[in-house]
Scaffold this motif. Structure first.
Motif, short mmCIF file in Angstrom:
data_model
loop_
_atom_site.label_atom_id
_atom_site.label_comp_id
_atom_site.label_asym_id
_atom_site.label_seq_id
_atom_site.Cartn_x
_atom_site.Cartn_y
_atom_site.Cartn_z
N GLU A 1 12.47 46.74 30.05
CA GLU A 1 12.95 45.40 29.71
C GLU A 1 11.94 44.66 28.84
O GLU A 1 12.31 43.94 27.90
N PHE A 2 10.65 44.86 29.12
CA PHE A 2 9.60 44.19 28.34
C PHE A 2 9.52 44.74 26.92
O PHE A 2 9.26 44.00 25.98
N TRP A 3 9.75 46.04 26.76
CA TRP A 3 9.70 46.65 25.44
C TRP A 3 10.94 46.32 24.62
O TRP A 3 10.89 46.30 23.39
N ILE A 4 12.07 46.07 25.28
CA ILE A 4 13.32 45.73 24.59
C ILE A 4 13.35 44.27 24.14
O ILE A 4 13.80 43.96 23.04
N ALA A 5 12.91 43.37 24.99
CA ALA A 5 13.04 41.93 24.73
C ALA A 5 12.22 41.50 23.52
O ALA A 5 11.01 41.67 23.49
N PRO A 6 12.87 40.92 22.50
CA PRO A 6 12.16 40.50 21.29
C PRO A 6 11.11 39.43 21.54
O PRO A 6 10.14 39.33 20.79
N ASP A 7 11.28 38.64 22.58
CA ASP A 7 10.32 37.56 22.88
C ASP A 7 9.17 38.01 23.77
O ASP A 7 8.30 37.22 24.10
N SER A 8 9.14 39.28 24.14
CA SER A 8 8.09 39.80 25.01
C SER A 8 6.85 40.16 24.20
O SER A 8 6.96 40.71 23.10
N PRO A 9 5.67 39.89 24.74
CA PRO A 9 4.45 40.33 24.04
C PRO A 9 4.32 41.85 23.98
O PRO A 9 3.52 42.37 23.23
N TYR A 10 5.15 42.56 24.74
CA TYR A 10 5.11 44.03 24.78
C TYR A 10 6.23 44.67 23.96
O TYR A 10 6.38 45.89 23.98
N HIS A 11 7.00 43.85 23.23
CA HIS A 11 8.16 44.35 22.46
C HIS A 11 7.77 45.51 21.54
O HIS A 11 6.72 45.49 20.89
N LYS A 12 8.63 46.53 21.51
CA LYS A 12 8.44 47.69 20.63
C LYS A 12 9.51 47.69 19.55
O LYS A 12 10.71 47.75 19.84
N GLU A 13 9.08 47.63 18.31
CA GLU A 13 10.01 47.59 17.18
C GLU A 13 10.93 48.82 17.14
O GLU A 13 12.06 48.73 16.67
N GLU A 14 10.45 49.95 17.63
CA GLU A 14 11.26 51.17 17.62
C GLU A 14 12.58 50.99 18.38
O GLU A 14 13.57 51.67 18.09
N LEU A 15 12.58 50.08 19.34
CA LEU A 15 13.78 49.85 20.15
C LEU A 15 14.67 48.75 19.58
O LEU A 15 15.78 48.53 20.07
N ALA A 16 14.20 48.08 18.53
CA ALA A 16 14.99 47.04 17.85
C ALA A 16 15.73 47.73 16.70
O ALA A 16 15.33 47.66 15.55
N THR A 17 16.82 48.39 17.03
CA THR A 17 17.54 49.21 16.06
C THR A 17 19.04 49.02 16.23
O THR A 17 19.50 48.63 17.30
N SER B 1 19.09 51.42 34.54
CA SER B 1 18.42 50.85 33.37
C SER B 1 19.41 50.39 32.32
O SER B 1 19.24 49.31 31.73
N VAL B 2 20.44 51.20 32.05
CA VAL B 2 21.45 50.80 31.08
C VAL B 2 22.15 49.53 31.56
O VAL B 2 22.37 48.60 30.78
N LYS B 3 22.46 49.47 32.84
CA LYS B 3 23.11 48.27 33.39
C LYS B 3 22.20 47.06 33.22
O LYS B 3 22.65 45.98 32.81
N ALA B 4 20.91 47.21 33.51
CA ALA B 4 19.97 46.09 33.37
C ALA B 4 19.89 45.63 31.92
O ALA B 4 19.88 44.41 31.65
N LEU B 5 19.85 46.56 30.97
CA LEU B 5 19.77 46.19 29.56
C LEU B 5 21.07 45.56 29.08
O LEU B 5 21.04 44.62 28.29
N GLN B 6 22.21 46.06 29.57
CA GLN B 6 23.49 45.41 29.24
C GLN B 6 23.48 43.97 29.74
O GLN B 6 23.93 43.07 29.04
N ASP B 7 22.95 43.76 30.95
CA ASP B 7 22.89 42.41 31.51
C ASP B 7 21.98 41.51 30.70
O ASP B 7 22.15 40.30 30.68
#
Length: 128
Positions: free
Chosen positions: A63-79, A96-102
């Motif tokens: 969730e931290f790597w997906i969220a654009p506002d997170s200091p841990y955001h990974k650009e590879e997942l912003a696709t 995990s998929v359910k959490a990201l959908q949420d």
């Protein structure tokens, strides 16, 4: 208060998410339409191998790597590609998929059977 059994949590998640067959997932990745995201623990990758080209995002950081506002955001997942999550047996990936959908992620799915089924059917893997 009783704790909900994990199988119930997984079944509930799977009812609300997209699950792709192994073959469909591989075809989407090969066509450049999707990215495999391995959410297993680093020790599992070292012990069991991985799918070549998969992006490793440990479950605890997802969730931290997906969220654009997170200091841990990974650009590879912003696709715009579909993120196809997998774990060892498709339990963690379902949750995990359910959490990201949420969270609002729309281009998301899991791979049926996870890495265990991938390896068992003889699909290619990379080992350290």
């Amino acid at each position: 208060m009783a704790i909900t059994p994990i199988k119930t949590l997984v079944e509930n998640a799977k009812a609300d998410i997209r699950t792709l067959s192994q073959e469909e997932a591989a075809e989407m990745v090969a066509a450049g339409e999707a990215l495999f995201v391995d959410i297993r623990d680093p020790r599992e990758l070292a012990r069991d191998g991985r799918i070549e080209g998969a992006f490793h995002a440990p479950r605890g950081m997802l969730e931290f790597w997906i969220a654009p506002d997170s200091p841990y955001h990974k650009e590879e997942l912003a696709t715009d590609k579909t993120l196809i999550l997998y774990c060892a047996s498709a339990w963690r990936s379902a949750l995990s998929v359910k959490a990201l959908q949420d969270m609002g992620v729309e281009n998301i799915a899991e791979m049926e059977g996870g890495f265990g089924a991938w390896k068992k059917r003889g699909a290619p893997i990379v080992t350290e």
